[in-house]
Design a protein around this motif. Structure first.
Motif, PDB file in Angstrom:
ATOM      1  N   LEU A  69       0.823  -1.204   0.000  1.00  0.00           N
ATOM      2  CA  LEU A  69       0.000   0.000   0.000  1.00  0.00           C
ATOM      3  C   LEU A  69       0.860   1.259   0.000  1.00  0.00           C
ATOM      4  O   LEU A  69       0.530   2.247  -0.668  1.00  0.00           O
ATOM      5  CB  LEU A  69      -0.921  -0.009   1.220  1.00  0.00           C
ATOM      6  CG  LEU A  69      -1.831   1.217   1.414  1.00  0.00           C
ATOM      7  CD1 LEU A  69      -2.764   1.371   0.219  1.00  0.00           C
ATOM      8  CD2 LEU A  69      -2.621   1.094   2.701  1.00  0.00           C
ATOM      9  N   ASN A  71       3.705   1.801  -1.363  1.00  0.00           N
ATOM     10  CA  ASN A  71       4.334   2.048  -2.655  1.00  0.00           C
ATOM     11  C   ASN A  71       3.331   2.284  -3.771  1.00  0.00           C
ATOM     12  O   ASN A  71       3.709   2.293  -4.952  1.00  0.00           O
ATOM     13  CB  ASN A  71       5.252   0.878  -3.023  1.00  0.00           C
ATOM     14  CG  ASN A  71       6.555   0.911  -2.268  1.00  0.00           C
ATOM     15  OD1 ASN A  71       7.148   1.978  -2.099  1.00  0.00           O
ATOM     16  ND2 ASN A  71       7.002  -0.242  -1.788  1.00  0.00           N
ATOM     17  N   SER A  72       2.052   2.448  -3.446  1.00  0.00           N
ATOM     18  CA  SER A  72       1.074   2.818  -4.463  1.00  0.00           C
ATOM     19  C   SER A  72       1.288   4.272  -4.874  1.00  0.00           C
ATOM     20  O   SER A  72       1.996   5.034  -4.213  1.00  0.00           O
ATOM     21  CB  SER A  72      -0.344   2.618  -3.928  1.00  0.00           C
ATOM     22  OG  SER A  72      -0.563   3.434  -2.792  1.00  0.00           O
ATOM     23  N   THR A 322      -5.663   8.043  -2.590  1.00  0.00           N
ATOM     24  CA  THR A 322      -5.168   6.801  -1.996  1.00  0.00           C
ATOM     25  C   THR A 322      -6.284   5.818  -1.700  1.00  0.00           C
ATOM     26  O   THR A 322      -6.008   4.633  -1.468  1.00  0.00           O
ATOM     27  CB  THR A 322      -4.419   7.099  -0.684  1.00  0.00           C
ATOM     28  OG1 THR A 322      -5.333   7.698   0.258  1.00  0.00           O
ATOM     29  CG2 THR A 322      -3.260   8.045  -0.938  1.00  0.00           C
ATOM     30  N   ASP A 325      -6.420   2.880  -3.953  1.00  0.00           N
ATOM     31  CA  ASP A 325      -5.371   1.893  -3.737  1.00  0.00           C
ATOM     32  C   ASP A 325      -5.743   0.886  -2.662  1.00  0.00           C
ATOM     33  O   ASP A 325      -5.084  -0.144  -2.515  1.00  0.00           O
ATOM     34  CB  ASP A 325      -4.061   2.578  -3.352  1.00  0.00           C
ATOM     35  CG  ASP A 325      -3.581   3.524  -4.438  1.00  0.00           C
ATOM     36  OD1 ASP A 325      -3.786   3.192  -5.615  1.00  0.00           O
ATOM     37  OD2 ASP A 325      -3.025   4.581  -4.112  1.00  0.00           O
ATOM     38  N   HIS A 328      -6.483  -2.940  -3.566  1.00  0.00           N
ATOM     39  CA  HIS A 328      -5.420  -3.806  -4.070  1.00  0.00           C
ATOM     40  C   HIS A 328      -5.690  -5.248  -3.667  1.00  0.00           C
ATOM     41  O   HIS A 328      -6.069  -5.519  -2.527  1.00  0.00           O
ATOM     42  CB  HIS A 328      -4.066  -3.341  -3.513  1.00  0.00           C
ATOM     43  CG  HIS A 328      -2.903  -3.871  -4.290  1.00  0.00           C
ATOM     44  ND1 HIS A 328      -2.459  -5.170  -4.156  1.00  0.00           N
ATOM     45  CD2 HIS A 328      -2.101  -3.284  -5.219  1.00  0.00           C
ATOM     46  CE1 HIS A 328      -1.420  -5.360  -4.954  1.00  0.00           C
ATOM     47  NE2 HIS A 328      -1.182  -4.241  -5.601  1.00  0.00           N
TER      48      HIS A 328
END
Length: 418
Positions: A69, A71-72, A322, A325, A328
């Motif tokens: 998460l 590095n999203s 965010t 994300d 994921h």
């Protein structure tokens, strides 16, 4: 009014440190509480984040999911790029960017308060009446704020090491925080010599810091060299608990020395109360609204208010980005746990606590009443409250017979049921 106050150029024989010790004691007595606040904030925030991560992300799988998460794209734009997937990487991604930028902003306001604000309000002129060099105030302020950064570095590193993190990464993390704080000191020292008012000095320094942050954000998202054009990016690329680089700190220190040297040189050459960038004169006349107290307040604070609102809106957009994300696939196993804390569960997620199979696969048999009519027994009990609510007598009432039903008054109809 003195000649210095009137705007004459002060006669200076060059850079001297006369009276710097006196200014150091004066600033310590005046701003000791403010000097203690920021190291306490940095050390306290570090302790809280490390303790939270040690208790919450207690397995390698949980830390790996958190690293995915972090590095999203949205999280990378806000908090920076990390390479470590361990506990140290989680702590760094959670607190480093926010703490470093807030430390830099706080030091910008502190240096402006003890330099340009004092000069703007005439306090510096009173101090210069003593045998004190022109640059002693700036040197004393930079010295105290640099010591503040060193104390914050040591405190953050000791806290991380005390919680079991690797000591090399702990010291690099603290040094990266202090490096960004030192960048704020250097930028503020230069901005105080360029502008005339403390308001303009703070605005210019914060604008330069925002440009550094924007360059770092674009560089992280695009993966190009723009990150290396920002001192914030230099602190980020020290990468504690990952690559453990010390050499970007040399770039930060070199930039700080250059900016502070330029600031001292500009202060020796400019007029007292003036700046290298001449202020723009206002209009000759003003509207009637601007002559009132509320109008003057709006006129002075409108620009700052618009800047803060725009900054908060941009921050909200980045935080909102965010949320996408969170879908994921690697985080599917962790969603029910996060949602369960707030009392909510997503429709697509399975039940957090499924019912035992015996409750819905093997229903209990219905109880048999003594008269041998289970339907009559249970239906009478369930229908009686509803019939009373609409004004009808319940089953078993004398006015109800099997052949005829009741009317609204509880009496059987005269003709019966056809």
């Amino acid at each position: 009014m003195s000649a210095t106050a009137a705007g004459a150029r002060p006669r200076s024989a060059g850079f001297r440190l006369t009276g710097t010790g006196l200014m150091l004691r004066f600033l310590l007595r005046r701003t000791w509480a403010r000097l203690l606040v920021w190291p306490a904030v940095v050390v306290g925030m570090t302790a809280v984040v490390v303790a939270y991560y040690k208790s919450e992300f207690d397995t390698p799988e949980a830390l790996a999911e958190r690293a995915v998460l972090s590095n999203s794209a949205g999280m990378k734009a806000i908090f920076g790029h990390i390479t470590s997937t361990g506990l140290g990487g989680g702590v760094w991604s959670e607190m480093w960017m926010f703490t470093a930028v807030m430390l830099a902003i706080g030091l910008i306001f502190l240096l402006t308060r003890t330099n340009r604000a004092d000069e703007e309000h005439g306090r510096t002129e009173l101090l210069l009446a003593r045998p004190i060099a022109t640059t002693s105030g700036l040197v004393a302020s930079v010295a105290w704020l640099t010591l503040l950064c060193v104390v914050a570095v040591a405190g953050a590193a000791v806290v991380c090491g005390a919680y079991g993190l690797e000591w090399t990464g702990s010291w690099i993390m603290g040094a990266s925080l202090g490096g960004v704080g030192l960048t704020g000191v250097a930028v503020a020292a230069l901005a105080n010599q360029l502008t005339v008012t403390s308001r303009d000095a703070n605005g210019l320094a914060l604008g330069i810091l925002a440009v550094f942050y924007l360059l770092r954000t674009i560089g992280d998202l695009k993966g190009n060299a723009l990150t290396w054009l920002s001192p914030i990016g230099w602190g980020e690329r020290m990468d504690p608990w990952g690559h453990d680089r010390w050499w970007p700190l040399v770039l930060i220190v070199a930039l700080g020395i250059v900016c502070i040297t330029l600031a001292i040189g500009f202060q020796l050459r400019r007029d007292y109360g003036a700046g290298l960038v001449r202020s723009r004169p206002g209009p000759v006349g003003s509207a009637g609204f601007a002559t009132t107290e509320s109008g003057l307040t709006i006129r002075l604070d409108l620009g700052a208010a618009i800047a803060w609102v725009a900054g908060m809106a941009l921050w909200g957009i980045l935080l909102g980005s965010t949320l996408t994300d969170m879908n994921h696939p690697h985080l599917d196993g962790r969603r029910p746990r996060l949602d369960h804390r707030h009392g909510r569960r997503r429709p697509q997620d399975p039940p957090t606590h499924p019912r035992p199979p015996s409750l819905h696969q093997h229903p209990a048999p219905r109880r048999q009443p003594l008269d041998g009519h289970p339907d009559r027994h249970h239906s009478h009990r369930r229908s009686a409250p509803r019939l009373r609510a609409v004004g009808l007598p319940p089953p078993g009432h004398p006015s109800v017979t099997p052949e005829t039903g009741p009317d609204r008054d509880g009496r059987p109809p005269a003709g019966g049921v056809p």
